[in-house]
Design an enzyme around this catalytic site. Structure first.
Site, mmCIF file in Angstrom:
data_model
loop_
_atom_site.group_PDB
_atom_site.id
_atom_site.type_symbol
_atom_site.label_atom_id
_atom_site.label_comp_id
_atom_site.label_asym_id
_atom_site.label_seq_id
_atom_site.Cartn_x
_atom_site.Cartn_y
_atom_site.Cartn_z
ATOM 1 C CB SER A 63 -0.934 0.021 1.222
ATOM 2 O OG SER A 63 -0.179 0.133 2.417
ATOM 3 C CB SER A 188 9.784 10.652 8.046
ATOM 4 O OG SER A 188 8.970 11.714 8.489
ATOM 5 C CE1 TYR A 214 7.013 6.617 10.577
ATOM 6 C CE2 TYR A 214 7.674 8.922 10.468
ATOM 7 C CZ TYR A 214 7.279 7.756 9.842
ATOM 8 O OH TYR A 214 7.156 7.730 8.463
ATOM 9 C CE LYS A 218 10.351 6.272 8.832
ATOM 10 N NZ LYS A 218 10.543 5.355 7.697
ATOM 11 C CB THR A 249 0.240 6.818 2.596
ATOM 12 O OG1 THR A 249 0.657 7.256 3.898
ATOM 13 C CG2 THR A 249 1.121 7.464 1.540
#
Length: 330
Positions: A63, A188, A214, A218, A249
């Site tokens: 995805s 990111s 996160y 990253k 997304t």
């Protein structure tokens, strides 16, 4: 002729200034506005057959950015191995890509990147069946609402974004070297908010925040891309990291519903977000440099302030952590 040349140079100079301003002010550069403006003057697309006869592996391929990258790589002629946790979802995604690219060569491979045993099994199978690998895209990602650990005892974002990709790169190094291939970490822009936290890599201390975990991991990906670039250079392999900007997304929708609601009209499509991933995998410019952090086909700074800069000791500690937790010494 001289006037045309001067106009071109001035145009490129103005474009570079506009590009930098958009990058530093975040919102214009990270949204579809930045994509629309930059695409007018960025480097050329790769040739339509740039990856003909090549093999690519994309993690998190069912995805969002991963599926868009699969489509982009397949359109350039690559045979793409779609690495997914759920084979049924992977097969559905493959069918969707084939509907758009009927001549694509796609293979669904089941592997949970956060599970080191699963990574080893996939890497061993791939290496046994394929002598070389041209492109390895580390795209699998997660942003959990609360702290969780894998069966290996690793915090889930660290396992997904750092340890699994480290192990996969190490195990596929001979295949990458055989093809003088390319490694791309999809990271990111959120990493700008974090320094390299090697004092608490498993996020065991303090109140847990999925968004902070996160950003931390990253940041680790950007550093690891640079470290891999240095180590893979003698093999003729390049390694880069890139961030997609803000793209629409399933991950953004599920993990950051408030952000998605506010920024929705300005979010990039998955294909726009994956553009630089595909470009780095195929464009000749990406082999002239290594270890860079990219956005919209241009290298970007890895830090906007001294407070996030890591030391040499921290970089070494991150590498040593990955070696210790994965059990491989590349």
């Amino acid at each position: 002729m001289a006037g045309d040349f001067l106009d071109t140079r001035i145009g490129k100079g103005i474009g570079r200034i506009v590009d930098t301003v958009m990058d530093r002010t975040i919102v214009p550069g990270y949204t579809k506005i930045g994509f629309a403006v930059r695409s007018r003057f960025w480097p050329a697309d790769p040739p339509p057959d740039a990856l003909e006869g090549c093999t690519a592996v994309v993690t998190g391929a069912n995805s969002g950015l991963g599926k868009a990258a699969v489509g982009g790589l397949a359109a350039l002629g690559a045979t793409v191995h779609m690495v997914v946790r759920d084979a049924a979802k992977g097969a559905a995604a493959r069918d969707e890509v084939l509907a758009e690219h009927p001549d694509a060569h796609l293979e669904v491979q089941e592997c949970d990147v956060s599970d080191l045993t699963s990574v080893r099994a996939f890497a061993e199978k791939f290496a046994a069946e394929h002598g070389s690998l041209d492109v390895l895209v580390h795209n699998a990602g997660t942003l959990p609402p609360e702290r969780a650990e894998t069966a290996d005892g690793n915090e889930i974002t660290l396992a997904t974004h750092v340890l699994g990709p480290f192990l996969l790169t190490a195990l596929l190094r001979p295949a990458l070297a055989a093809a003088r291939g390319r490694v791309v970490f999809v990271t990111s822009g959120g990493m700008y908010t974090s320094g390299l936290r090697t004092d608490d890599p498993q996020y065991a201390d303090g109140e847990y925040s999925g968004a902070r975990a996160y950003a931390r991991t990253k940041r680790m990906q950007v550093v690891l891309a640079q470290e891999w670039a240095r180590r893979l250079g003698p093999d003729g392999v390049v390694a880069h990291s890139t961030h997609p900007g803000w793209a629409d997304t399933p991950g953004v929708t599920a993990s950051l519903p408030g952000f998605n609601k506010v920024m929705g009209p300005l979010l990039r499509t998955p294909e726009q977000g994956a553009d630089t991933v595909v470009w780095l995998a195929a464009a000749p410019e990406a082999t002239r440099l290594t270890g860079r952090f990219w956005h919209d086909r241009r290298p970007r700074p890895t830090h906007f302030g001294p407070w996030t800069k890591e030391t040499a000791d921290q970089r070494a500690a991150l590498w040593d952590l990955c070696v210790a937790r994965t059990g491989v010494e590349p």
